[in-house]
Design a protein around this motif. Structure first.
Motif, PDB file in Angstrom:
ATOM      1  N   LEU A   1     -55.128   8.678  45.388  1.00  0.00           N
ATOM      2  CA  LEU A   1     -56.011   8.403  46.518  1.00  0.00           C
ATOM      3  C   LEU A   1     -56.554   6.980  46.427  1.00  0.00           C
ATOM      4  CD1 LEU A   1     -57.917  11.786  47.024  1.00  0.00           C
ATOM      5  CD2 LEU A   1     -56.018  10.850  48.356  1.00  0.00           C
ATOM      6  N   ASP A   2     -55.838   6.149  45.710  1.00  0.00           N
ATOM      7  CA  ASP A   2     -56.173   4.727  45.663  1.00  0.00           C
ATOM      8  C   ASP A   2     -56.079   4.175  47.086  1.00  0.00           C
ATOM      9  OD1 ASP A   2     -56.384   2.025  45.302  1.00  0.00           O
ATOM     10  OD2 ASP A   2     -54.776   1.845  43.841  1.00  0.00           O
ATOM     11  N   PRO A   3     -57.180   3.676  47.656  1.00  0.00           N
ATOM     12  CA  PRO A   3     -57.146   3.235  49.059  1.00  0.00           C
ATOM     13  C   PRO A   3     -56.159   2.103  49.326  1.00  0.00           C
ATOM     14  CG  PRO A   3     -59.213   2.606  48.000  1.00  0.00           C
ATOM     15  CD  PRO A   3     -58.515   3.544  47.064  1.00  0.00           C
TER      16      PRO A   3
ATOM     17  N   GLY B   1     -54.638   4.361  52.052  1.00  0.00           N
ATOM     18  CA  GLY B   1     -55.702   4.193  53.032  1.00  0.00           C
ATOM     19  C   GLY B   1     -55.469   5.014  54.284  1.00  0.00           C
ATOM     20  N   TRP B   2     -54.232   5.410  54.507  1.00  0.00           N
ATOM     21  CA  TRP B   2     -53.900   6.233  55.679  1.00  0.00           C
ATOM     22  C   TRP B   2     -54.393   7.666  55.533  1.00  0.00           C
ATOM     23  CZ3 TRP B   2     -51.176  10.020  53.406  1.00  0.00           C
ATOM     24  CH2 TRP B   2     -50.467   9.702  52.233  1.00  0.00           C
ATOM     25  N   ASP B   3     -54.681   8.125  54.310  1.00  0.00           N
ATOM     26  CA  ASP B   3     -55.144   9.496  54.100  1.00  0.00           C
ATOM     27  C   ASP B   3     -56.667   9.505  54.198  1.00  0.00           C
ATOM     28  OD1 ASP B   3     -55.671  12.086  53.396  1.00  0.00           O
ATOM     29  OD2 ASP B   3     -54.285  12.142  51.700  1.00  0.00           O
ATOM     30  N   THR B   4     -57.159   9.908  55.362  1.00  0.00           N
ATOM     31  CA  THR B   4     -58.599   9.867  55.633  1.00  0.00           C
ATOM     32  C   THR B   4     -59.284  11.205  55.383  1.00  0.00           C
ATOM     33  OG1 THR B   4     -58.187  10.396  57.967  1.00  0.00           O
ATOM     34  CG2 THR B   4     -58.284   8.055  57.354  1.00  0.00           C
ATOM     35  N   ARG B   5     -58.606  12.155  54.730  1.00  0.00           N
ATOM     36  CA  ARG B   5     -59.176  13.487  54.531  1.00  0.00           C
ATOM     37  C   ARG B   5     -60.245  13.504  53.440  1.00  0.00           C
ATOM     38  NH1 ARG B   5     -53.849  16.780  53.263  1.00  0.00           N
ATOM     39  NH2 ARG B   5     -53.615  14.937  51.915  1.00  0.00           N
ATOM     40  N   PHE B   6     -60.142  12.588  52.488  1.00  0.00           N
ATOM     41  CA  PHE B   6     -61.019  12.654  51.315  1.00  0.00           C
ATOM     42  C   PHE B   6     -61.737  11.315  51.135  1.00  0.00           C
ATOM     43  CE2 PHE B   6     -56.960  14.915  50.443  1.00  0.00           C
ATOM     44  CZ  PHE B   6     -57.429  16.217  50.539  1.00  0.00           C
TER      45      PHE B   6
ATOM     46  N   ASP C   1     -49.684  15.477  53.695  1.00  0.00           N
ATOM     47  CA  ASP C   1     -49.022  16.163  52.582  1.00  0.00           C
ATOM     48  C   ASP C   1     -47.566  15.732  52.467  1.00  0.00           C
ATOM     49  OD1 ASP C   1     -51.316  17.548  51.923  1.00  0.00           O
ATOM     50  OD2 ASP C   1     -50.766  19.352  53.051  1.00  0.00           O
ATOM     51  N   ALA C   2     -46.913  15.540  53.603  1.00  0.00           N
ATOM     52  CA  ALA C   2     -45.506  15.139  53.585  1.00  0.00           C
ATOM     53  C   ALA C   2     -45.334  13.736  53.010  1.00  0.00           C
ATOM     54  CB  ALA C   2     -44.929  15.204  55.002  1.00  0.00           C
ATOM     55  N   ILE C   3     -46.259  12.840  53.322  1.00  0.00           N
ATOM     56  CA  ILE C   3     -46.162  11.470  52.787  1.00  0.00           C
ATOM     57  C   ILE C   3     -46.408  11.470  51.282  1.00  0.00           C
ATOM     58  CG2 ILE C   3     -47.135   9.152  52.878  1.00  0.00           C
ATOM     59  CD1 ILE C   3     -47.790   9.644  55.818  1.00  0.00           C
ATOM     60  N   HIS C   4     -47.405  12.213  50.847  1.00  0.00           N
ATOM     61  CA  HIS C   4     -47.650  12.307  49.402  1.00  0.00           C
ATOM     62  C   HIS C   4     -46.429  12.886  48.686  1.00  0.00           C
ATOM     63  CE1 HIS C   4     -51.802  11.047  48.951  1.00  0.00           C
ATOM     64  NE2 HIS C   4     -52.156  11.780  50.003  1.00  0.00           N
ATOM     65  N   ALA C   5     -45.826  13.914  49.270  1.00  0.00           N
ATOM     66  CA  ALA C   5     -44.632  14.509  48.652  1.00  0.00           C
ATOM     67  C   ALA C   5     -43.504  13.488  48.575  1.00  0.00           C
ATOM     68  CB  ALA C   5     -44.191  15.739  49.438  1.00  0.00           C
ATOM     69  N   ALA C   6     -43.315  12.711  49.626  1.00  0.00           N
ATOM     70  CA  ALA C   6     -42.258  11.690  49.624  1.00  0.00           C
ATOM     71  C   ALA C   6     -42.509  10.645  48.539  1.00  0.00           C
ATOM     72  CB  ALA C   6     -42.174  11.024  50.997  1.00  0.00           C
TER      73      ALA C   6
END
Length: 324
Positions: A152-154, A158-163, A199-204
């Motif tokens: 979750l390093d911005p 930075g695109w993951d705004t959930r947390f 989730d799909a981007i993190h998995a990739a």
């Protein structure tokens, strides 16, 4: 873990681990009771068979706060006669704490992981992230991670705004970037719903030669609970721990989604959005025929009635073979 930690709403109680960490040659880890790792983390170790399950869990998730079934990993490990190391956080910390780092440093130095024939690291969400990064402490282990974050390093995510609150947590020091930590694993399995874009981007990001990405389309954002609801989480853990989990084995188990009403409702919603009337008709007809008495099947009946009305009014046309 449910019995010991289900009512936790403050710092974990129990003996600290500072003393035994100083002498790793004398003791691996005190067994059978909860041990605090600072204010926000705790662990418990039980030694049984030659298979070790290392699970990461959130204390609040160990209570039945909703109608969804909650996995009881400790009971499962006991039933299988597996050794079990449970590391528990108070809230979403991603286990980014020096005391947790020290725990795995100590266990590595003490040679605990050398005692076991099979080792499985398991977690979901932030716990899936932890399972991936701390697996590096036991090279050759297997990892089963459900909806894990890569980091979750911005600067990278930075695109993951959930947390947003997690942006204050450092993901750049030790045990940091999950994809790199997975390089030491014999094999890793990452479960995700490709329609859940973050989730799909993190998995990739976690794709490696030793990583198998397992897609669960139309399952949404609560995959661990869905797997538990379909009664396939424990078989997955067993296959992963024994080295028998493959993509084919997973998708054979995943056929259970055909009887999962939550999955079918999400699929129906998707077909509605896409105006796939033919497939929607087939789905409704099949669900009604197979599950006539299920409580939420009435939604499929309503959809079927609307489709039939639209067909009679010639608002939509379906192949004759679909309606027979």
């Amino acid at each position: 873990m449910r019995d010991e930690l289900s009512d936790v709403d403050g710092p974990f109680e129990g003996p600290g681990l500072d003393g035994w960490m100083e002498e790793p040659s004398d003791v691996y880890l005190p067994e059978g009771e909860v041990h605090s790792l600072g204010d926000k983390h705790s662990c418990m170790f039980s030694r049984r068979g030659d298979t070790l399950l290392v699970s990461f869990e959130i204390a609040q998730d160990l209570t039945p706060a909703s109608e969804m079934p909650q996995p009881n990993i400790r009971a499962f490990a006991e039933a299988k006669d597996w050794s079990h190391l449970a590391v528990v956080s108070l809230g979403n910390t991603w286990f980014r704490d020096q005391s947790v780092f020290a725990l795995f440093d100590h266990l590595t130095d003490a040679g605990l992981f050398d005692d076991f024939e099979q080792i499985l690291f398991y977690g979901s969400g932030s716990c899936g992230y932890a399972a991936a990064v701390f697996s590096v402490a036991a090279p050759g282990a297997t990892v089963l991670a459900i909806q894990p974050q890569a980091t979750l390093d911005p600067r990278l995510c930075g695109w993951d705004t959930r947390f947003r609150a997690a942006r204050r947590i450092s993901f750049t020091d030790r045990y940091g970037f999950a994809p790199d930590m997975l390089d030491a694993a014999a094999q890793a399995f990452v479960l995700y719903d490709p329609s859940e874009r973050p989730d799909a981007i993190h998995a990739a990001m976690m794709a490696r030669q030793n990583v198998t990405l397992l897609r669960m389309p139309n399952m949404g954002g609560t995959l661990e609970q869905n797997l538990q609801q379909m009664n396939i989480l424990e078989p997955l853990l067993e296959l992963a721990a024994t080295g028998e989990l493959t993509a084919n084995a997973f998708y054979r188990l995943y056929r259970a989604r055909r009887d999962n009403i939550d999955y079918l409702l999400r699929l129906l919603a998707r077909l509605n959005r896409e105006n796939r009337h033919y497939l929607k008709y087939l789905l409704c007809r099949d669900t009604i025929a197979r599950m006539p008495r299920r409580r939420r099947v009435k939604r499929f009946r309503r959809q079927m009635a609307r489709l039939k009305t639209a067909m009679e009014n010639r608002e939509i046309l379906l192949p004759y073979s679909a309606t027979r």
